[in-house]
Scaffold this active site. Structure first.
Site, PDB file in Angstrom:
ATOM      1  CG  ASP A 212      -2.304   0.548   0.897  1.00 46.12           C
ATOM      2  OD1 ASP A 212      -2.395   1.771   0.683  1.00 46.12           O
ATOM      3  OD2 ASP A 212      -3.301  -0.208   0.868  1.00 46.12           O
TER       4      ASP A 212
ATOM      5  CB  SER B 100      -9.167   0.744  -1.072  1.00 41.97           C
ATOM      6  OG  SER B 100      -8.308   1.009  -2.146  1.00 41.97           O
TER       7      SER B 100
ATOM      8  CG  HIS C 150      -5.309   3.810   0.620  1.00 36.57           C
ATOM      9  ND1 HIS C 150      -4.882   2.532   0.328  1.00 36.57           N
ATOM     10  CD2 HIS C 150      -6.501   3.957  -0.008  1.00 36.57           C
ATOM     11  CE1 HIS C 150      -5.770   1.931  -0.446  1.00 36.57           C
ATOM     12  NE2 HIS C 150      -6.770   2.776  -0.668  1.00 36.57           N
TER      13      HIS C 150
END
Length: 558
Positions: A90, A483, A313
């Protein structure tokens, strides 16, 4: 869509312009309300797991979650969990987060901070993972170009003056790829320029509207409660109020000041799209990483900075999988305590490179990961063969790959999204799960309106709307996207592997797909208005269900 994957279901200007009732009226806001990502950071005050709707059970709670609470309460409490390593490829992770620090994978063969590759794996001081976007001097790539931008930049030099008739046979495949990228690139640049201009002109209108409503309501703080309770005789002003409220809900803003901050950030993002993502001359990697970006066989580059410039994220993804379950603080990850998170940074603010994806997978496999989560994606993959070789390497080592389907509300039977669900020869990847995003209500919106879908290329759906998880700075908040659906599924796989360690990667894929809760709900096709049977949008036709998966795993291992 640049990676990491977060949804943007309609262009930013159109989404924000819902607030301008002076130009449109309340009907427009009702017709175009969106399911957009929202982030509301909260400090770690006590147990916040009640906000995790996705842990609930479809049967007991009448919520299309994955039944995690029920599985732990009724079955798993009597079983013993074993260690499992889940790699998160990521943007980076806040490794100091109070809910993540205790569950980080630790490389026992490495002595922290001594500047020596103690375990001789090619990576110095990789104590909790590795960063393939870092340079030897400690700097990191943040903003990057899109893959199409890189293809066009190289193609304009390589194929200058070349036509379909004059291209050399050996160059034809690359030439066709360049032409395709060039076509998409020109459209994307035009759209970005138009969106930027529209947002720039809209900014003072939004500020004026907020100022007007504050004056009319005699308040300096205009929150959703004040807007809901506002009543004006002037129908235009009443419409403006309703549209502003709809817009704030869509972007997850508690008040108009927060909405302004979000708008300003999105305007900055749009500027970054032109300045960075679509900029043919932009190449931060050459200055920072200093590798040969075209050499897919090069392995040892990067640094050990796992945080990176923006770990939001990756931090959110990691928490979904394995945030500490037993500390009565913050959220509960899906997986139990012996599960550990390996951090592999390979996803910039832009498109990830195939080389980095391939190396990230290989690093994870070589260092003991049994499950790899990949919440990223793009529409071009010029070095796809290298990624597929890494897929096969993971398969040989028995590692399950879990990948987000993407947020372009596209049918992957006819649209491209990489890393792909199939090999170049069109055969299925046996150790890969591709995951679409579902919502919290079993109605026409069960399918997230941003999610990609496919009867052949998306294996299963999982909760991906308003998913509450960890955020940098030991805070928590909601995010939406495939995601989020991917780590929900990876977390389910980690639970199965932890309690039933004999299960192989193909076993995990089969059990997760076979145990998925099949829904025949009539849902809106993502991005459209046509109603279809939810079960036709993926291979399994269902939503991931941990409770049923555990029962199936028990039978499989008896």
């Amino acid at each position: 869509m640049a990676a990491p994957l977060l949804p943007m279901t309609i262009p930013p200007f159109r989404r924000w312009s819902l607030a301008v009732a002076l130009l449109a009226g309340p009907a427009l806001a009702q017709a175009q309300s969106v399911n957009a990502p929202s982030t509301t950071a909260t400090p770690p005050v006590g147990d916040l797991s009640a906000a995790q709707w996705y842990l609930k059970d479809p049967q007991l709670d009448n919520v299309p979650g994955v039944g995690a609470n029920r599985a732990y309460q009724e079955i798993l409490k009597n079983l013993i969990a074993t260690p499992v390593v889940v790699a998160v490829i990521d943007s980076g992770i806040d490794t100091a987060h109070v809910d993540l620090k205790p569950v980080l994978w630790t490389n026992r063969g490495e002595i922290p901070g001594n500047g020596i590759d103690d375990d001789k794996n090619g990576y110095v001081d990789d104590v909790h993972g590795w960063n393939f976007l870092g340079g030897p001097d400690g700097r990191n790539v943040n903003a990057e170009t899109l893959e199409m931008t890189r293809i066009v930049a190289a193609g304009r030099k390589r194929f200058k003056g070349v036509t379909a008739k004059t291209v050399k046979p050996a160059d034809k495949v690359d030439f066709v790829l360049y032409q395709k990228a060039e076509k998409v690139y020109k459209v994307r640049v035009k759209e970005a320029q138009e969106t930027g201009r529209n947002m720039q002109s809209f900014a003072p209108q939004l500020a004026m509207l907020v100022k007007l409503l504050k004056q009319e309501l005699h308040t300096d703080k205009l929150d959703t409660t004040a807007l809901r309770n506002a009543h004006f005789d002037d129908p235009t002003l009443q419409g403006a109020t309703q549209n502003m409220l709809t817009m704030m809900r869509g972007v997850g803003a508690a008040d108009t000041d927060a909405a302004q901050v979000i708008f300003d950030k999105e305007m900055a993002d749009e500027r970054s799209t032109l300045d960075n993502s679509l900029n043919l001359a932009f190449d931060p990697r050459a200055d920072i990483v200093k590798d040969n970006a075209n050499d897919v066989n090069q392995r040892s580059y990067g640094n050990n900075d796992l945080h990176g410039p923006d770990p939001l994220h990756g931090t959110h993804v990691a928490g979904i999988i394995a945030a500490v379950r037993t500390n009565n603080l913050g959220i509960q990850g899906l997986a139990p305590d012996p599960v550990r998170i390996m951090v592999v940074r390979a996803v910039p603010d832009g498109d990830e490179r195939d080389k980095d994806v391939a190396n990230a997978i290989r690093y994870a496999v070589d260092n003991g990961a049994q499950i790899i989560n990949m919440s990223f994606g793009k529409e071009f993959s010029p070095q796809r063969a290298a990624v597929e070789a890494a897929y096969k390497y993971a398969a040989q080592k028995g590692v399950l790959l879990v990948h987000a389907a993407g947020n372009e509300n596209s049918n992957l039977d006819v649209s491209d999204n990489y890393p792909a669900s199939f090999y170049l020869n069109k055969t299925t990847v046996p150790n890969l799960l591709t995951v679409g995003a579902s919502g919290p209500v079993d109605n026409s919106h069960l399918t997230a309106d941003f999610s990609n879908y496919s009867r052949k290329g998306v294996d299963v759906f999982a909760p991906g709307v308003n998913i509450y998880s960890t955020l940098p700075g030991s805070t928590y908040g909601n995010e939406s996207g495939t995601s989020m659906a991917s780590p929900v599924t990876a977390g389910v796989a980690a639970v199965l592997k932890s309690y039933f360690p004999k299960l192989t990667a193909t076993d995990l894929k089969r059990i997760i797909m076979q145990s998925a809760q099949v829904h025949h709900t009539k849902v809106q096709t993502p991005g459209g208005e046509k109603l279809v049977d939810f079960s036709t949008l993926s291979v399994s036709g269902g939503v991931v269900d941990l409770y049923e998966a555990v029962k199936l795993a028990q039978k499989a291992t008896m």
